[in-house]
Design a protein around this motif. Structure first.
Motif, PDB file in Angstrom:
ATOM      1  N   ALA A 103      -3.554  -4.343  -8.247  1.00  0.00           N
ATOM      2  CA  ALA A 103      -3.871  -3.004  -8.764  1.00  0.00           C
ATOM      3  C   ALA A 103      -3.804  -2.947 -10.287  1.00  0.00           C
ATOM      4  O   ALA A 103      -3.973  -1.869 -10.871  1.00  0.00           O
ATOM      5  CB  ALA A 103      -2.902  -1.987  -8.175  1.00  0.00           C
ATOM      6  N   PRO A 149      -4.782   6.892  -3.186  1.00  0.00           N
ATOM      7  CA  PRO A 149      -4.220   6.673  -4.525  1.00  0.00           C
ATOM      8  C   PRO A 149      -5.297   6.310  -5.547  1.00  0.00           C
ATOM      9  O   PRO A 149      -6.182   5.503  -5.260  1.00  0.00           O
ATOM     10  CB  PRO A 149      -3.253   5.494  -4.316  1.00  0.00           C
ATOM     11  CG  PRO A 149      -2.962   5.475  -2.850  1.00  0.00           C
ATOM     12  CD  PRO A 149      -4.201   5.975  -2.185  1.00  0.00           C
ATOM     13  N   ASN A 150      -5.198   6.905  -6.721  1.00  0.00           N
ATOM     14  CA  ASN A 150      -6.116   6.610  -7.824  1.00  0.00           C
ATOM     15  C   ASN A 150      -5.493   5.490  -8.649  1.00  0.00           C
ATOM     16  O   ASN A 150      -4.709   5.729  -9.572  1.00  0.00           O
ATOM     17  CB  ASN A 150      -6.337   7.863  -8.678  1.00  0.00           C
ATOM     18  CG  ASN A 150      -7.405   7.649  -9.737  1.00  0.00           C
ATOM     19  OD1 ASN A 150      -7.635   6.531 -10.198  1.00  0.00           O
ATOM     20  ND2 ASN A 150      -8.053   8.732 -10.135  1.00  0.00           N
ATOM     21  N   LEU A 151      -5.849   4.226  -8.324  1.00  0.00           N
ATOM     22  CA  LEU A 151      -5.213   3.078  -8.964  1.00  0.00           C
ATOM     23  C   LEU A 151      -5.595   2.976 -10.433  1.00  0.00           C
ATOM     24  O   LEU A 151      -4.776   2.577 -11.268  1.00  0.00           O
ATOM     25  CB  LEU A 151      -5.592   1.795  -8.224  1.00  0.00           C
ATOM     26  CG  LEU A 151      -5.259   1.768  -6.724  1.00  0.00           C
ATOM     27  CD1 LEU A 151      -5.553   0.388  -6.147  1.00  0.00           C
ATOM     28  CD2 LEU A 151      -3.803   2.151  -6.482  1.00  0.00           C
ATOM     29  N   LEU A 198      -3.336   5.204 -12.392  1.00  0.00           N
ATOM     30  CA  LEU A 198      -2.002   4.621 -12.555  1.00  0.00           C
ATOM     31  C   LEU A 198      -1.999   3.572 -13.658  1.00  0.00           C
ATOM     32  O   LEU A 198      -1.095   3.510 -14.487  1.00  0.00           O
ATOM     33  CB  LEU A 198      -1.528   3.990 -11.240  1.00  0.00           C
ATOM     34  CG  LEU A 198      -1.174   4.929 -10.088  1.00  0.00           C
ATOM     35  CD1 LEU A 198      -0.839   4.118  -8.839  1.00  0.00           C
ATOM     36  CD2 LEU A 198      -0.009   5.831 -10.467  1.00  0.00           C
ATOM     37  N   LEU A 231      -1.272  -3.307 -12.221  1.00  0.00           N
ATOM     38  CA  LEU A 231      -0.054  -2.687 -12.739  1.00  0.00           C
ATOM     39  C   LEU A 231       0.943  -3.730 -13.229  1.00  0.00           C
ATOM     40  O   LEU A 231       1.963  -3.376 -13.832  1.00  0.00           O
ATOM     41  CB  LEU A 231       0.594  -1.805 -11.668  1.00  0.00           C
ATOM     42  CG  LEU A 231      -0.265  -0.648 -11.163  1.00  0.00           C
ATOM     43  CD1 LEU A 231       0.482   0.144 -10.099  1.00  0.00           C
ATOM     44  CD2 LEU A 231      -0.680   0.267 -12.310  1.00  0.00           C
ATOM     45  N   LEU A 268       2.038   1.837  -3.602  1.00  0.00           N
ATOM     46  CA  LEU A 268       1.003   2.467  -4.422  1.00  0.00           C
ATOM     47  C   LEU A 268       0.841   3.945  -4.071  1.00  0.00           C
ATOM     48  O   LEU A 268       0.640   4.783  -4.961  1.00  0.00           O
ATOM     49  CB  LEU A 268      -0.324   1.730  -4.241  1.00  0.00           C
ATOM     50  CG  LEU A 268      -0.349   0.296  -4.786  1.00  0.00           C
ATOM     51  CD1 LEU A 268      -1.616  -0.424  -4.328  1.00  0.00           C
ATOM     52  CD2 LEU A 268      -0.262   0.301  -6.308  1.00  0.00           C
ATOM     53  N   GLU A 328       0.477  -6.864  -4.427  1.00  0.00           N
ATOM     54  CA  GLU A 328      -0.365  -5.658  -4.383  1.00  0.00           C
ATOM     55  C   GLU A 328      -0.384  -4.966  -5.748  1.00  0.00           C
ATOM     56  O   GLU A 328      -1.422  -4.460  -6.190  1.00  0.00           O
ATOM     57  CB  GLU A 328       0.165  -4.692  -3.322  1.00  0.00           C
ATOM     58  CG  GLU A 328       0.056  -5.202  -1.894  1.00  0.00           C
ATOM     59  CD  GLU A 328      -1.280  -4.864  -1.267  1.00  0.00           C
ATOM     60  OE1 GLU A 328      -2.186  -4.378  -1.978  1.00  0.00           O
ATOM     61  OE2 GLU A 328      -1.412  -5.087  -0.053  1.00  0.00           O
ATOM     62  N   LEU A 329       0.756  -4.954  -6.426  1.00  0.00           N
ATOM     63  CA  LEU A 329       0.822  -4.329  -7.738  1.00  0.00           C
ATOM     64  C   LEU A 329       0.048  -5.142  -8.775  1.00  0.00           C
ATOM     65  O   LEU A 329      -0.555  -4.576  -9.691  1.00  0.00           O
ATOM     66  CB  LEU A 329       2.287  -4.174  -8.163  1.00  0.00           C
ATOM     67  CG  LEU A 329       3.099  -3.182  -7.324  1.00  0.00           C
ATOM     68  CD1 LEU A 329       4.580  -3.279  -7.677  1.00  0.00           C
ATOM     69  CD2 LEU A 329       2.608  -1.757  -7.520  1.00  0.00           C
ATOM     70  N   SER A 378       1.407   7.038  -6.686  1.00  0.00           N
ATOM     71  CA  SER A 378       0.341   8.018  -6.896  1.00  0.00           C
ATOM     72  C   SER A 378       0.803   9.428  -6.579  1.00  0.00           C
ATOM     73  O   SER A 378       0.509  10.379  -7.310  1.00  0.00           O
ATOM     74  CB  SER A 378      -0.858   7.643  -6.021  1.00  0.00           C
ATOM     75  OG  SER A 378      -1.909   8.573  -6.164  1.00  0.00           O
ATOM     76  N   GLN A 404       0.828  -1.202   0.000  1.00  0.00           N
ATOM     77  CA  GLN A 404       0.000   0.000   0.000  1.00  0.00           C
ATOM     78  C   GLN A 404       0.864   1.253   0.000  1.00  0.00           C
ATOM     79  O   GLN A 404       0.528   2.253  -0.648  1.00  0.00           O
ATOM     80  CB  GLN A 404      -0.950  -0.011   1.212  1.00  0.00           C
ATOM     81  CG  GLN A 404      -2.043  -1.062   1.111  1.00  0.00           C
ATOM     82  CD  GLN A 404      -2.932  -0.858  -0.106  1.00  0.00           C
ATOM     83  OE1 GLN A 404      -3.443   0.229  -0.342  1.00  0.00           O
ATOM     84  NE2 GLN A 404      -3.112  -1.916  -0.895  1.00  0.00           N
TER      85      GLN A 404
END
Length: 244
Positions: free
Chosen positions: A229, A191-193, A196, A231, A169, A225-226, A173, A166
């Protein structure tokens, strides 16, 4: 003047460009080095200079980041083989100028002790010396915002330290917000995932010229986590870690 980080069209987003080689796992001994996370997000591991100096001969660590917890001169007698991507060092107000004068064969990132009284002075000293400042994601949001606002318009970049995915991220962001001229503290806290994940390749490249890497203890957890998200593609072959 903000940097335009246009989203979406006309180019197809490639979010993996944003996180390739982003995570630098902290390794405190040879066992952690041997068992470190290896994936698209894995950059050179961070190894303390005191650990390197004590390693036996015959070990090739490849490309690493060296945390200077001892005098760098003591590394000259080390027997292990490695290539230093960057050196990292922690300083306070009394030692920052001394650190900027260090002559090292690779770039130096300086993590200053952040206080209300000294923050901007310390960051200015570091940037004016053409060194890279660093910060911890656990620092005051205002302190982080001040640092990112400075480095977004300099050519030295910045490094971060995260406690978990977290934090990673949030740092991504906030760096986007700094480059776009948006509210950095809001980007840290929320954060605006989606934003991103929709960054164009050119925007991701611009971001990574500023955010050079993020140190973290558990790179595998942060990688997940990525992936969550969006990413990182969850089922694509990771291949060998890229160099940064």
């Amino acid at each position: 003047m903000s940097v335009p980080l246009t989203l979406g069209v006309p180019h197809r987003p490639e979010p993996q460009a944003l996180v390739a080689g982003l995570l630098h796992q902290r390794c405190r001994n040879i066992d952690e080095l041997n068992g470190r996370h290896s994936a698209l997000t894995a950059g050179p591991p961070v190894v303390a200079a005191s650990v390197l100096a004590a390693l036996p001969s015959g070990i090739d660590l490849g490309r690493i980041v060296v945390d200077l917890d001892i005098d760098p001169a003591e590394l000259s007698g080390g027997a292990a083989t490695y290539e230093v991507a960057r050196f990292h060092i922690d300083v306070d107000a009394d030692t920052v100028e001394e650190a900027t004068r260090l002559r090292l064969p690779s770039p130096l990132v300086i993590f200053p002790e952040l206080t209300d009284a000294s923050l901007m002075d310390l960051v200015t000293v570091i940037v004016d010396a053409h060194r890279t400042p660093g910060f911890a994601a656990s620092a005051s949001p205002r302190h982080i915002a001040d640092i990112l606002a400075v480095v977004a318009h300099a050519d030295v970049g910045v490094c971060a330290r995260a406690g978990n995915g977290q934090d990673v991220l949030a740092v991504l962001s906030a760096t986007v917000a700094a480059l776009r001229g948006d509210d950095i503290q809001t980007a840290l806290s929320d954060p605006n995932l989606g934003s991103l994940a929709r960054l164009r390749p050119e925007a991701a490249e611009a971001l990574r010229t500023v955010l050079l890497g993020i140190e973290i203890d558990d790179a595998a957890s942060a990688h997940r986590e990525l992936v969550a998200a969006q990413l990182v593609r969850p089922f694509s072959p990771d291949g060998p870690p890229p160099t940064t």
